[in-house]
Scaffold this motif. Structure first.
Motif, PDB file in Angstrom:
ATOM      1  N   UNK A  44       0.937  -1.160   0.051  1.00  0.00           N
ATOM      2  CA  UNK A  44       0.161  -0.117   0.069  1.00  0.00           C
ATOM      3  C   UNK A  44       1.109   1.106   0.274  1.00  0.00           C
ATOM      4  N   UNK A  45       0.671   2.216  -0.842  1.00  0.00           N
ATOM      5  CA  UNK A  45       1.443   3.522  -0.720  1.00  0.00           C
ATOM      6  C   UNK A  45       0.297   4.706  -1.061  1.00  0.00           C
ATOM      7  N   UNK A  46       0.713   5.622  -0.645  1.00  0.00           N
ATOM      8  CA  UNK A  46       0.000   7.032  -0.606  1.00  0.00           C
ATOM      9  C   UNK A  46       0.885   8.263  -1.125  1.00  0.00           C
ATOM     10  N   UNK A  71       4.608   7.254  -0.224  1.00  0.00           N
ATOM     11  CA  UNK A  71       5.009   6.698   0.834  1.00  0.00           C
ATOM     12  C   UNK A  71       4.430   5.344   1.075  1.00  0.00           C
ATOM     13  N   UNK A  72       5.478   4.580   1.582  1.00  0.00           N
ATOM     14  CA  UNK A  72       4.767   2.939   1.702  1.00  0.00           C
ATOM     15  C   UNK A  72       5.152   2.919   3.381  1.00  0.00           C
ATOM     16  N   UNK A  73       4.499   1.686   3.861  1.00  0.00           N
ATOM     17  CA  UNK A  73       4.557   1.153   5.120  1.00  0.00           C
ATOM     18  C   UNK A  73       6.153   0.917   5.321  1.00  0.00           C
TER      19      UNK A  73
ATOM     20  N   UNK B 299      10.193  -5.007   9.232  1.00  0.00           N
ATOM     21  CA  UNK B 299       9.561  -3.389   9.568  1.00  0.00           C
ATOM     22  C   UNK B 299       8.907  -3.719  10.893  1.00  0.00           C
ATOM     23  N   UNK B 302       5.796   0.493  11.257  1.00  0.00           N
ATOM     24  CA  UNK B 302       5.287   1.209  10.037  1.00  0.00           C
ATOM     25  C   UNK B 302       5.630   2.664   9.872  1.00  0.00           C
ATOM     26  N   UNK B 303       5.595   3.311   8.896  1.00  0.00           N
ATOM     27  CA  UNK B 303       5.870   4.871   8.692  1.00  0.00           C
ATOM     28  C   UNK B 303       4.584   5.240   9.099  1.00  0.00           C
ATOM     29  N   UNK B 305       2.564   7.515   8.517  1.00  0.00           N
ATOM     30  CA  UNK B 305       1.251   7.657   7.797  1.00  0.00           C
ATOM     31  C   UNK B 305       0.291   6.388   7.751  1.00  0.00           C
ATOM     32  N   UNK B 306       0.893   5.396   8.022  1.00  0.00           N
ATOM     33  CA  UNK B 306       0.233   4.143   8.141  1.00  0.00           C
ATOM     34  C   UNK B 306       0.072   3.393   9.456  1.00  0.00           C
TER      35      UNK B 306
END
Lengths: 192, 308
Positions: A44-46, A71-73, B299, B302-303, B305-306
């Motif tokens: 998933x990416x945004x 941006x990805x997880x 990971x 997670x980044x 945003x997520x």
């Protein structure tokens, strides 16, 4: 400066031929996300940095998405996306230009979402293909809301997935676009 | 057609635009709307960081400027067999092996902390790595990436000699400034000024501080493989006796979450105190250690945003 002139002229032309309501909408902060689901891994990416320009008079639409802003997880996925799959150094942007084939402007300005069909050229990874999809347009508090959901097959755009990770990456990637575009007048557009 | 308008004087251009606007086919008009959009966001004003200078946090023996990124844990298995010239009796080195197991974690995109243990002299090591500068393009472009590296190593070997091996005497410290530039998507080069401080040395003539300058790089062969080279030149004034410059040639293969690195080197150890300050083998006489590093990324966070 020279082309400001031309734009002024065009603005006058538009002023004569159109009603008071805005004809053009644009944004630089549109959301685009994509996801792919496979047995091994969900990807998933945004991004919130998609740019769009929609002309309601001519029913033309254009989108430009800077690939590196996705941006990805997982940071490593993001690196591989740019380095190995999209080759973002060579192809920094994905673009779409096309037109809404069944736009009803009067209905649009009455309010409420309108289901529309869009067709045009999608350029991804340096490869351009004719695509067709549906979406919705809605004018709410002066802004144009744009939504669409469509599928892309990476293989169609020369994005090859090595055998070893083929199970990790789905054949079809679903892309979601969601934007709120502000009205623009042609004169301000011409001044960068 | 559009570009033509701009080259013409304003009024004439405007006139042409009017005519052109009436005559234009939809396809040409569509071209215009995308060009207009592109003009709103000229690419030169946006600065973008150049990443993936190297595929792994190791060039071969030593570190690269690369850090794993926030929330990513790397498990690193490094292996060196015996020397290739040790003969068929030792199966050309495969009978003996030294290993280092390591874990490193990215607290931020710039800061990494790692620990490891080498079988060679039963050594524990820990390090801090900080990406001080990131190479970038566009406005305010930065030509190179710079990562600062500091590590300490503790040997836990039981000695049978007359020296009292206190904790302090068992410590060695390494400091590096890693400077790298990604010249193209395929070619990256790195310069590594290095200082190794050894608390205990064998003789009075041996220096406590060993200075070296390393350089190396990678040339991608395909999208997912690369040829790597790494060389550490010991500054003559502080060169320990019987110690050679470290040379290594390697091949990287990247597959999803793994990076496999295969190489030959004249150094047996896999941390700075060994390969910079204590390389014994003569590369050109066949004292070559075949080895590999395997990197596995996990990971843990997670980044932002997520994160939900």
């Amino acid at each position: 400066m020279k082309h400001c002139y031309s734009w002024l002229c065009m603005a006058l032309l538009l002023g004569v031929s159109s009603s008071a309501s805005a004809q053009r909408y644009s944004t630089r902060t549109g959301s685009v996300s994509f996801f792919s689901v496979s047995i091994m891994e969900d990807i998933e990416a945004k991004t919130d940095q998609a740019a769009a320009l929609l002309d309601m008079q001519t029913a033309q639409v254009a989108f430009a998405i800077p690939i590196r802003t996705f941006e990805f997880k997982r940071t490593l996925m993001q690196e591989h996306f740019n380095e190995n799959y999209m080759e973002s150094d060579r192809f920094p942007k994905a673009t779409f230009k096309g037109r809404v084939t069944n736009l009803n402007v009067d209905l649009l300005h009455k309010g409420g979402p309108q289901r529309v069909s869009v067709e045009g050229d999608l350029t991804l990874h340096g490869i351009t293909r004719r695509v067709q999809t549906t979406g919705s347009l809605e004018v709410a508090s002066g802004r144009l809301l744009v939504h669409t959901l469509f599928s892309v097959a990476p293989a169609d755009y020369g994005i090859d997935v090595p055998l070893l990770v083929r199970e990790h990456i789905a054949k079809i990637v679903t892309v979601r676009v969601s934007m709120a575009c502000d009205p623009v007048s042609p004169v301000t557009l011409a001044q960068p | 057609m559009r570009e033509l308008y701009f080259r013409l004087p304003g009024t004439l251009g405007a006139l042409l635009l009017l005519v052109g606007g009436l005559l234009a086919t939809p396809a040409q008009a569509q071209d215009d709307i995308l060009n207009e959009l592109e003009q709103q966001t000229p690419p030169s004003t946006t600065s973008s960081v150049v990443d993936a200078t190297f595929k792994s946090s190791r060039l071969i023996n030593g570190h690269t400027i690369q850090t794993p990124g926030k929330g990513t844990m790397v498990f690193l298995i490094s292996h060196r067999f015996g020397t290739l010239n040790s003969g068929p009796y030792n199966f050309f080195g495969l009978d003996q092996a030294t290993i280092r197991l390591g874990l490193e974690y990215g607290f931020t995109d710039r800061l990494t902390v790692g620990v490891g243990r080498s079988s060679l002299e039963k050594t524990l090591d820990s390090f801090v790595k900080y990406k001080a500068l990131r190479q970038s393009t566009g406005a305010h472009a930065m030509p190179v990436s710079v990562t600062l590296f500091a590590s300490s190593a503790l040997t836990t070997l039981r000695y049978n000699d007359q020296v009292e091996h206190t904790l302090a005497r068992r410590m060695t410290y390494s400091y590096q400034g890693l400077i790298a530039r990604k010249f193209s998507p395929a070619l990256s080069l790195q310069l590594m000024p290095t200082l190794i401080h050894r608390n205990l040395v064998a003789t009075d003539q041996d220096p406590h501080d060993v200075y070296a300058v390393g350089f190396g790089g990678r040339q991608k062969l395909t999208k997912r493989t690369s040829l790597n080279l790494e060389y550490y030149y010991l500054v003559p004034a502080t060169k320990p006796s019987e110690v050679r410059n470290s040379l290594a040639v390697g091949f990287d293969i990247e597959t999803g979450g793994h990076v496999f690195q295969l190489h030959v080197t004249n150094s047996q150890g896999m941390i700075e105190k060994f390969f910079v300050a204590n390389t014994q083998g003569n590369f050109f006489k066949g004292d070559l250690y075949f080895g590999f590093n395997v990197n596995r990324n996990f990971t843990l966070r997670t980044q932002d945003k997520f994160s939900k």
